[in-house]
Design a protein around this motif. Structure first.
Motif, PDB file in Angstrom:
ATOM      1  N   UNK A 129      10.049 -24.514 148.704  1.00  0.00           N
ATOM      2  CA  UNK A 129      10.672 -23.461 149.533  1.00  0.00           C
ATOM      3  C   UNK A 129       9.867 -22.174 149.631  1.00  0.00           C
ATOM      4  N   UNK A 130       9.086 -21.841 148.604  1.00  0.00           N
ATOM      5  CA  UNK A 130       8.362 -20.568 148.609  1.00  0.00           C
ATOM      6  C   UNK A 130       6.973 -20.685 149.229  1.00  0.00           C
ATOM      7  N   UNK A 131       6.581 -21.911 149.585  1.00  0.00           N
ATOM      8  CA  UNK A 131       5.247 -22.082 150.165  1.00  0.00           C
ATOM      9  C   UNK A 131       5.183 -21.489 151.573  1.00  0.00           C
ATOM     10  N   UNK A 132       4.017 -20.957 151.875  1.00  0.00           N
ATOM     11  CA  UNK A 132       3.781 -20.486 153.246  1.00  0.00           C
ATOM     12  C   UNK A 132       3.362 -21.661 154.122  1.00  0.00           C
ATOM     13  N   UNK A 133       3.233 -21.398 155.425  1.00  0.00           N
ATOM     14  CA  UNK A 133       3.032 -22.471 156.398  1.00  0.00           C
ATOM     15  C   UNK A 133       1.784 -22.184 157.216  1.00  0.00           C
ATOM     16  N   UNK A 134       0.973 -23.206 157.415  1.00  0.00           N
ATOM     17  CA  UNK A 134      -0.221 -23.047 158.244  1.00  0.00           C
ATOM     18  C   UNK A 134       0.170 -23.106 159.721  1.00  0.00           C
ATOM     19  N   UNK A 135      -0.741 -22.647 160.564  1.00  0.00           N
ATOM     20  CA  UNK A 135      -0.477 -22.695 162.000  1.00  0.00           C
ATOM     21  C   UNK A 135      -0.304 -24.135 162.488  1.00  0.00           C
ATOM     22  N   UNK A 136      -1.113 -25.063 161.958  1.00  0.00           N
ATOM     23  CA  UNK A 136      -0.999 -26.462 162.368  1.00  0.00           C
ATOM     24  C   UNK A 136       0.378 -27.016 162.003  1.00  0.00           C
ATOM     25  N   UNK A 137       0.802 -26.757 160.774  1.00  0.00           N
ATOM     26  CA  UNK A 137       2.109 -27.250 160.336  1.00  0.00           C
ATOM     27  C   UNK A 137       3.226 -26.593 161.139  1.00  0.00           C
ATOM     28  N   UNK A 138       3.070 -25.312 161.477  1.00  0.00           N
ATOM     29  CA  UNK A 138       4.096 -24.601 162.243  1.00  0.00           C
ATOM     30  C   UNK A 138       4.312 -25.244 163.605  1.00  0.00           C
TER      31      UNK A 138
END
Length: 748
Positions: free
Chosen positions: A724-733
């Motif tokens: 839950x605390x992980x950030x998200x890459x543009x590709x994953x977004x």
């Protein structure tokens, strides 16, 4: 060239229904089951045969599914603005799907549309734009094979998340010259790859002049510059500022140079200047002889009308004038035309809003009526007036009164009327009124238009005698016109009084200063250098009609001819030019960057990048030459992508600092809010996610994460952890956003 708008009746024949007793043979429908609707075709064998030919013309080019057993059609005969054509509709009543096809008089297909019923699984493209171009071209070859060789592909665009289709535009090209007035557009479903619609605007059997031009492009530009002026003017930009969860409208007037005429082209062979593409030619000159009917519009109660109890409270707090006082102000004004028979009145108090609550005022709306019984045998005139008055200042905000029609319906003659006052006198009266009501605003305006407003009666020689005069004053700032703010009024030449008045004004607008603006000549040089000015073929429509068609015992006498011209034409859009830089500006005053397309140097056409490329084809992405797929995405970037797709939220938490990286649990919460499930998600104590790391999920987001898992918004992790605390890459977004759009569409 004289022009006159005729009140011609539509000559089209509407033939539609659900009867199954048509006289068209089953062979016409290729032995397929059908129900055909037709009016009494035994009386119209021509329509019968025409329908048969139209059906055959369609079914030789388009496959009609066997389940489309219901058939209806419309037939329109040639009228003033439309040539005769058929529209044929095959439908399946089980799922409401249908195919609609229109044909011209020669059975050329002009329009095609297919509706497959409500399909949930179609809100996200599965194809790229370039992959469906062949489908569009093949459909043109199928329905209009003779046109395809003369077409040039121009552009493609995504039609939005709800249509989920790509539209491909093809222009006609003759002798190597573009013919933008003739085009074909094909819409293809971005999910299924099936053609959804087609529109063919084509002039058949046209006499196309040679492509030889005696006028150079530079000579044409000079002629345009001699006949077109660039006008320095203000445009408005109303934009919304979000600040601590609150919204406020800011008003801005920005400066542009724009052409002072809407159309111009230069004949490439003769150098003649054209200012229109549609000519009206009268076969016989006539003068208008029919008085326009007066409209007695009943004033509707405006939204937000207050009750008597609410009015009493407001009066205590706001110290508003009474409705009787408002009426007295209106009746006692010496400049207004108020018929002596306007005895009864109604009044309502409402709150009028400007851009925000700070600009709201209370307004009395007064409706005055002549309630005398009407004698229908005498066509008695009954007066009417409508006004609004500022309930605090007593200033008159608007006024409109009816004027008597001086036509005697019993004798069929105009009654003699003495016009006592001329237009110059009316202007003085109106300006005295304005100085008494809105002096501060009036002094910021200039008279930009005036003329005759209505006809009092006709003389014996059928010459009109004008009895009304109108005046329009536009606002100016530092000598530059701002046409969005204006004052309008009209004066009766018989009584010398005002019968119409209104003022449109922004008190809080911010004006850009015209100091240091370039000259209009320099602005024209910038304008004519932009893309869109070139050699083209264009269609000039020549409309011919006889004003005395009734006297000649004809239903109407109208004909239409087409002339193809080789011209230089400045199809420049947007046509706003910055007076300071010479750049093209859009309608918000921003530098125009062309049609937004997203192409990235670091994104190859591979399976791994397919979802990024699909989002780009949907006109959604990031500015710049690179996508940077591994870069972590911020809150504002996620919001920008979702809002580009039409998914908004008013929650102030979504207006966080643009530099803040979004976490997986925050994105889950953002998705759930946009699906309208926020209140359900708040019941966090009832949810179990099943993730091993559920204890790491903030209690605020637990319900949202559980719902996101159930809706399959996030792909399953091999470890059964949500992180839950992980950030998200543009590709994953991008992948998650496409998942969200699919789910959102299914829930609609």
């Amino acid at each position: 060239m004289g022009r006159k708008i005729l009140s011609l009746f539509l000559s089209g024949i509407l033939l539609a229904g659900s009867a199954s007793t048509a006289s068209v043979s089953a062979e016409v429908i290729a032995n397929e089951p059908y129900v055909i609707a037709m009016a009494d075709t035994k009386k119209d064998e021509k329509a019968d045969k025409g329908l048969e030919k139209s059906i055959k013309a369609v079914k030789t080019k388009i496959d009609i599914p066997k389940e489309y057993t219901d058939f209806n059609y419309y037939y329109y005969g040639s009228n003033t603005y439309t040539n005769n054509y058929w529209t044929l509709i095959w439908s399946n009543q089980k799922d409401y799907s249908y195919i609609e096809v229109s044909l011209d008089k020669d059975n050329n297909i002009t329009y095609y549309f297919k509706y497959n019923g409500y399909d949930k699984d179609k809100s996200v493209p599965s194809y790229l734009k370039k992959e469906l171009l062949d489908e569009a071209e093949d459909f043109i070859k199928q329905i209009a094979p003779k046109l395809y060789p003369k077409l040039e592909f121009v552009s493609s665009n995504y039609d939005g998340i709800y249509n989920n289709s790509y539209t491909y535009v093809f222009n006609r090209k003759e002798n190597g010259i573009i013919f933008p007035d003739n085009l074909v557009t094909i819409s293809v479903d971005a999910h299924t790859g099936e053609v959804k619609s087609a529109y063919l605007d084509w002039l058949y059997d046209a006499n196309i002049p040679s492509a030889h031009s005696k006028i150079t492009k530079e000579e044409a530009a000079k002629l345009i510059g001699e006949n077109l002026n660039m006008k320095l003017t203000y445009k408005t930009d109303y934009y919304q500022i979000f600040e601590e969860g609150k919204s406020e409208i800011k008003k801005k007037a920005f400066l542009v140079y724009e052409p002072d005429i809407p159309y111009i082209s230069i004949d490439a062979k003769s150098g003649e200047v054209y200012l229109t593409k549609s000519e009206w030619v009268e076969k016989k000159v006539d003068n208008p002889s029919k008085e326009a009917e007066e409209k007695d519009d009943v004033a509707k109660s405006p939204a937000g009308v207050l009750t008597e109890e609410e009015i009493a409270k407001i009066k205590e707090l706001e110290n508003l004038i009474s409705k009787e006082k408002a009426l007295e102000i209106l009746r006692s004004n010496p400049y207004l035309y108020i018929d002596e028979n306007l005895i009864s009145f109604t009044a309502s108090l409402s709150k009028s809003y400007g851009a925000n609550d700070k600009e709201s005022i209370y307004v009395w709306t007064l409706v005055l009526r002549d309630e005398r019984p009407v004698d229908n045998d005498r066509d008695d005139y009954r007066a009417f007036a409508h006004a609004t008055v500022d309930a605090k200042t007593g200033k008159i905000l608007s006024f409109n009164a009816s004027l008597k029609n001086n036509y005697d319906y019993q004798t069929g003659k105009w009654l003699p009327v003495k016009i006592k006052y001329d237009r110059e006198y009316g202007q003085k009266v109106f300006e005295k009124f304005l100085n008494g009501q809105i002096k501060d605003r009036f002094k910021k305006t200039k008279l930009v238009d005036q003329g005759h407003d209505y006809i009092a009666y006709y003389k014996e020689d059928n010459a009109p005698v004008y009895g009304g005069y109108y005046y329009r004053y536009n606002r100016f700032n530092e000598g530059v016109e701002f046409s969005y703010n204006s004052i309008y009024g009209a004066i009766d030449g018989v009584s010398g009084k005002i019968y119409s008045y209104n003022c449109n004004w922004d008190d809080d607008i911010i004006f850009e200063s015209p100091r240091n603006a370039m000259t209009d000549k320099d602005a024209f040089d910038h304008y004519i250098s932009k893309d869109g000015f070139d050699l083209k073929y264009e269609v000039n429509v020549i409309n011919q009609y006889d004003p005395d068609y009734k006297a000649h015992k004809a239903y109407y006498d109208y004909s239409e001819a087409y002339e193809i011209r080789l011209v230089y034409r400045p199809d420049i859009y947007p046509y706003y030019i910055s007076p300071f830089t010479g750049e093209q500006l859009d309608d918000r005053g921003q530098v125009y960057k062309g049609s937004k397309t997203y192409a990235y140097n670091d994104i190859a056409d591979t399976k791994e990048n397919r979802e990024i490329l699909i989002l780009a084809d949907m006109n959604i992405g990031f500015e710049g030459e690179n996508f940077n797929p591994d870069k972590l995405i911020t809150v504002s970037e996620i919001n920008q992508l979702l809002e580009s797709l039409g998914y908004y939220t008013k929650d102030s938490e979504d207006a966080m600092d643009s530099s803040k990286l979004i976490t997986r649990e925050e994105l889950a919460y953002s998705f759930i809010k946009r699906l309208g499930l926020e209140n359900v998600a708040k019941l966090s104590e009832i949810y179990k996610t099943g993730y091993y790391d559920e204890s790491h999920i903030s209690s605020k987001y637990l319900g949202a994460v559980a719902l996101a898992k159930g809706l399959k918004l996030f792909p399953n992790q091999d470890s059964n952890n949500f992180f839950p605390k992980n950030n998200i890459s543009r590709r994953e977004a991008v992948q998650l956003i496409i998942n969200f759009v699919s789910v959102a569409n299914e829930s609609r």
